[in-house]
Design a protein around this motif. Structure first.
Motif, PDB file in Angstrom:
ATOM      1  N   ALA A 216       0.825  -1.202   0.000  1.00 58.33           N
ATOM      2  CA  ALA A 216       0.000   0.000   0.000  1.00 58.33           C
ATOM      3  C   ALA A 216       0.861   1.253   0.000  1.00 58.33           C
ATOM      4  N   ARG A 217       1.907   1.258   0.810  1.00 59.58           N
ATOM      5  CA  ARG A 217       2.788   2.418   0.851  1.00 59.58           C
ATOM      6  C   ARG A 217       3.503   2.617  -0.476  1.00 59.58           C
ATOM      7  N   MET A 218       3.977   1.515  -1.051  1.00 64.67           N
ATOM      8  CA  MET A 218       4.702   1.623  -2.313  1.00 64.67           C
ATOM      9  C   MET A 218       3.778   2.111  -3.427  1.00 64.67           C
ATOM     10  N   GLN A 219       2.573   1.559  -3.489  1.00 61.81           N
ATOM     11  CA  GLN A 219       1.645   1.982  -4.527  1.00 61.81           C
ATOM     12  C   GLN A 219       1.240   3.438  -4.332  1.00 61.81           C
ATOM     13  N   GLY A 220       1.126   3.879  -3.087  1.00 62.98           N
ATOM     14  CA  GLY A 220       0.807   5.280  -2.838  1.00 62.98           C
ATOM     15  C   GLY A 220       1.899   6.199  -3.356  1.00 62.98           C
ATOM     16  N   MET A 221       3.158   5.816  -3.134  1.00 60.08           N
ATOM     17  CA  MET A 221       4.283   6.613  -3.635  1.00 60.08           C
ATOM     18  C   MET A 221       4.222   6.745  -5.150  1.00 60.08           C
ATOM     19  N   ILE A 222       3.954   5.633  -5.829  1.00 56.00           N
ATOM     20  CA  ILE A 222       3.957   5.635  -7.284  1.00 56.00           C
ATOM     21  C   ILE A 222       2.740   6.377  -7.826  1.00 56.00           C
ATOM     22  N   ALA A 223       1.602   6.236  -7.167  1.00 59.20           N
ATOM     23  CA  ALA A 223       0.416   6.975  -7.608  1.00 59.20           C
ATOM     24  C   ALA A 223       0.657   8.480  -7.517  1.00 59.20           C
ATOM     25  N   ASP A 224       1.352   8.912  -6.467  1.00 59.22           N
ATOM     26  CA  ASP A 224       1.671  10.336  -6.335  1.00 59.22           C
ATOM     27  C   ASP A 224       2.593  10.795  -7.462  1.00 59.22           C
ATOM     28  N   LEU A 225       3.576   9.953  -7.796  1.00 61.71           N
ATOM     29  CA  LEU A 225       4.474  10.294  -8.901  1.00 61.71           C
ATOM     30  C   LEU A 225       3.712  10.354 -10.221  1.00 61.71           C
ATOM     31  N   GLY A 226       2.791   9.402 -10.406  1.00 67.45           N
ATOM     32  CA  GLY A 226       1.994   9.403 -11.627  1.00 67.45           C
ATOM     33  C   GLY A 226       1.158  10.659 -11.753  1.00 67.45           C
ATOM     34  N   SER A 239       5.750   8.604 -17.125  1.00 73.04           N
ATOM     35  CA  SER A 239       5.084   9.622 -17.947  1.00 73.04           C
ATOM     36  C   SER A 239       4.409   8.985 -19.147  1.00 73.04           C
ATOM     37  N   ALA A 240       5.094   8.046 -19.795  1.00 71.85           N
ATOM     38  CA  ALA A 240       4.520   7.393 -20.971  1.00 71.85           C
ATOM     39  C   ALA A 240       3.260   6.607 -20.613  1.00 71.85           C
ATOM     40  N   LEU A 241       3.259   5.997 -19.438  1.00 65.73           N
ATOM     41  CA  LEU A 241       2.121   5.173 -19.042  1.00 65.73           C
ATOM     42  C   LEU A 241       0.898   6.014 -18.661  1.00 65.73           C
ATOM     43  N   VAL A 242       1.128   7.135 -18.001  1.00 70.76           N
ATOM     44  CA  VAL A 242      -0.023   7.922 -17.521  1.00 70.76           C
ATOM     45  C   VAL A 242      -0.499   8.942 -18.535  1.00 70.76           C
ATOM     46  N   THR A 243       0.277   9.181 -19.597  1.00 65.91           N
ATOM     47  CA  THR A 243      -0.161  10.125 -20.629  1.00 65.91           C
ATOM     48  C   THR A 243      -0.466   9.423 -21.942  1.00 65.91           C
ATOM     49  N   ALA A 244      -0.355   8.098 -21.959  1.00 67.54           N
ATOM     50  CA  ALA A 244      -0.611   7.348 -23.188  1.00 67.54           C
ATOM     51  C   ALA A 244      -2.043   7.609 -23.662  1.00 67.54           C
ATOM     52  N   ASP A 245      -2.197   7.711 -24.960  1.00 70.64           N
ATOM     53  CA  ASP A 245      -3.537   7.883 -25.541  1.00 70.64           C
ATOM     54  C   ASP A 245      -3.716   6.796 -26.593  1.00 70.64           C
ATOM     55  N   ILE A 246      -4.027   5.608 -26.110  1.00 72.04           N
ATOM     56  CA  ILE A 246      -4.202   4.447 -26.971  1.00 72.04           C
ATOM     57  C   ILE A 246      -5.687   4.120 -26.982  1.00 72.04           C
ATOM     58  N   ASP A 247      -6.363   4.564 -28.024  1.00 69.96           N
ATOM     59  CA  ASP A 247      -7.820   4.442 -28.081  1.00 69.96           C
ATOM     60  C   ASP A 247      -8.452   5.074 -26.845  1.00 69.96           C
ATOM     61  N   GLY A 248      -7.868   6.195 -26.417  1.00 76.78           N
ATOM     62  CA  GLY A 248      -8.405   6.893 -25.256  1.00 76.78           C
ATOM     63  C   GLY A 248      -8.022   6.267 -23.933  1.00 76.78           C
ATOM     64  N   GLU A 249      -7.062   5.321 -23.936  1.00 72.50           N
ATOM     65  CA  GLU A 249      -6.710   4.597 -22.722  1.00 72.50           C
ATOM     66  C   GLU A 249      -5.369   5.064 -22.166  1.00 72.50           C
ATOM     67  N   ALA A 250      -5.280   5.102 -20.869  1.00 71.25           N
ATOM     68  CA  ALA A 250      -4.021   5.333 -20.158  1.00 71.25           C
ATOM     69  C   ALA A 250      -4.169   4.660 -18.799  1.00 71.25           C
ATOM     70  N   LEU A 251      -3.053   4.442 -18.113  1.00 71.71           N
ATOM     71  CA  LEU A 251      -3.132   3.808 -16.806  1.00 71.71           C
ATOM     72  C   LEU A 251      -3.643   4.789 -15.765  1.00 71.71           C
ATOM     73  N   THR A 252      -4.576   4.350 -14.939  1.00 75.37           N
ATOM     74  CA  THR A 252      -5.009   5.138 -13.788  1.00 75.37           C
ATOM     75  C   THR A 252      -3.939   5.065 -12.712  1.00 75.37           C
ATOM     76  N   GLY A 253      -4.079   5.876 -11.684  1.00 73.60           N
ATOM     77  CA  GLY A 253      -3.114   5.850 -10.595  1.00 73.60           C
ATOM     78  C   GLY A 253      -3.041   4.484  -9.935  1.00 73.60           C
ATOM     79  N   ARG A 254      -4.185   3.850  -9.719  1.00 71.27           N
ATOM     80  CA  ARG A 254      -4.182   2.537  -9.068  1.00 71.27           C
ATOM     81  C   ARG A 254      -3.576   1.490  -9.984  1.00 71.27           C
ATOM     82  N   GLN A 255      -3.882   1.549 -11.291  1.00 73.17           N
ATOM     83  CA  GLN A 255      -3.287   0.604 -12.231  1.00 73.17           C
ATOM     84  C   GLN A 255      -1.781   0.790 -12.317  1.00 73.17           C
ATOM     85  N   LEU A 256      -1.336   2.040 -12.275  1.00 71.69           N
ATOM     86  CA  LEU A 256       0.094   2.301 -12.300  1.00 71.69           C
ATOM     87  C   LEU A 256       0.768   1.710 -11.068  1.00 71.69           C
ATOM     88  N   GLY A 257       0.140   1.892  -9.903  1.00 76.25           N
ATOM     89  CA  GLY A 257       0.702   1.323  -8.686  1.00 76.25           C
ATOM     90  C   GLY A 257       0.780  -0.190  -8.742  1.00 76.25           C
TER      91      GLY A 257
END
Length: 431
Positions: A216-226, A239-257
């Motif tokens: 939980a702590r690690m994912q929180g750190m990464i979500a903040d960075l995202g 940056s590439a993961l959270v700003t990707a525009d692939i058919d309107g898709e990008a990773l959410t903060g929780r998915q990134l974590g």
């Protein structure tokens, strides 16, 4: 006091009393050589064996799994996700619903279409520019590590080199600030510290998911960075993961974590273990070490593949059968649990002649160390191979006298072939 009543032996146990019990925590505390022999016995039995994890009681049904131990069974199940599904969980035990709701689903626990969507976003974020920069960075990290080995002459190879290589590469790739890295490493160590077998108190298996607070702590750190990189993107993977525009898709903060946790706990741990086992194998097989050192360009690919096959960093993953199905002469029923034992498949004598031998010239080498194919084949395969080749090239050419001095200290586990520590020394220090 009422005595505990042991369940009666199953038909398979009556027919094969010598059969090892893969559901018993004590099996995973056996020496590695004895477990290798036990899997060889299971392969000779000719069909997947069923093991009871929890006997049936008045209040709950029996829980168990079918063990897939042959190369053919592991590969076929891996490539048939419509029947052998990763959901609701690929680890043992399966993650609880509240855990999945809180942390999000890891890619290893998903099936199409959700897995396909996430994998597409992640795959396309690995742009040619990012990959090119990462390859150069891998070489630089390997050089720094070996510089430190030469300067400090450490006595534990795991902390000095095997752990550093994948952790630094992934942090550089993701764009983790230097100041954040010690805290993240501490959470990774806490999250993976319960991967193993405990014999204190009631015997139990400790597996991924126990270090939930650390995750939980690690994912929180990464979500903040995202969140920060969405506002101010830089030239890194987050940056590439959270700003990707692939058919309107990008990773959410929780998915990134969840994805970063997978990279850290799976990617770092598996590569560090492969590197550690690799030095041990090259020490115990000096003729293979001499062959590799004599012509690294010719044998580096074969050495990496054989290290992964022989050590098999990930021992197993679980699948759930979605419909009645017959595979290789065996009938499975909808709802059955099966466990794909990669460690056994990689020693299948029908596929690998002299499977217990360490041979960097082995060809072909269709091991399942990165999975048996299909949609869950490891995304980090290329990265892991490049890290291993770069580090071993630097080590063997610049520190040719580096050796292990004793067997690796392993963490007894039914999930990964984890090395806790491994003593090393140099020619001048050896008797």
């Amino acid at each position: 006091m009422t005595a505990l009543v042991q369940p009666p032996p199953s038909p398979a146990e009556r027919e094969h009393p010598e059969r090892p019990d893969l559901a018993d925590p004590s099996f995973w505390q056996l020496p590695h050589s004895e477990r290798v022999q036990a899997f060889a016995l299971l392969r000779r039995l000719g069909e997947p064996q069923y093991f009871v994890e929890r006997p049936k009681s008045r209040w709950r049904p029996e829980r168990g799994f079918h063990a897939l131990v042959t190369h053919a069974d592991v590969v076929e199940a891996s490539r048939n996700p419509q029947v052998f599904a990763s959901a609701p969980g690929a680890t043992t035990p399966e993650p609880a619903r509240w855990v999945r709701a809180l942390f999000g689903d890891s890619m290893v626990n998903l099936d199409a279409p959700h897995h396909t969507q996430l994998r597409r976003i992640v795959s396309r974020a690995f742009t040619p520019r990012i990959l090119s920069r990462t390859e150069a960075d891998i070489e630089a990290v390997a050089t720094r590590i070996v510089d430190d080995v030469l300067a400090l002459r450490p006595d534990d190879f795991v902390t000095a080199a095997a752990s550093r290589m994948p952790f630094e590469v992934i942090c550089n790739l993701m764009g983790i600030p230097d100041g954040e890295r010690p805290a993240i490493l501490a959470q990774v160590n806490r999250a993976s510290g319960d991967i193993g077998v405990s014999r204190t108190g009631r015997s139990r298996l400790r597996v991924p998911g126990k270090g939930l607070r650390a995750l939980a702590r690690m994912q929180g750190m990464i979500a903040d960075l995202g969140h920060e990189r969405r506002k101010n993107p830089t030239d890194d993977l987050i940056s590439a993961l959270v700003t990707a525009d692939i058919d309107g898709e990008a990773l959410t903060g929780r998915q990134l974590g969840a994805f970063f946790s997978l990279l850290m706990v799976a990617g770092v741990e598996t590569t560090r273990n492969a590197i550690a086992h690799g030095l041990d194998l090259l020490t115990r097989h000096p003729e293979q070490r001499a062959l590799l050192l004599g012509d690294f360009d010719t044998y580096e690919d074969g050495a990496v593949e054989e290290i992964v096959r022989h050590s098999t960093p990930i021992i197993q993953f679980r699948r759930t059968v979605t419909q009645d199905h017959r595979m290789n002469g065996h009938d499975f029923r909808q709802g059955d649990k099966v466990v794909l034992f990669y460690a056994s498949a990689n020693r299948d004598e029908t596929v690998f002649p002299a499977p217990d031998a360490f041979d960097i010239t082995r060809t072909p080498n269709p091991h399942v160390g990165y999975g048996g194919g299909g949609p869950h084949y490891c995304l980090g395969t290329y990265l892991a191979k490049q890290e291993m080749k770069a580090l071993f090239r630097e080590l063997l050419t610049r520190v040719p006298d580096l050796r292990t001095t004793d067997a690796p200290v392993l963490v007894p586990s039914n999930f990964d072939n984890r090395v806790r520590s491994m003593p090393c020394a140099y020619a001048a220090q050896q008797p």
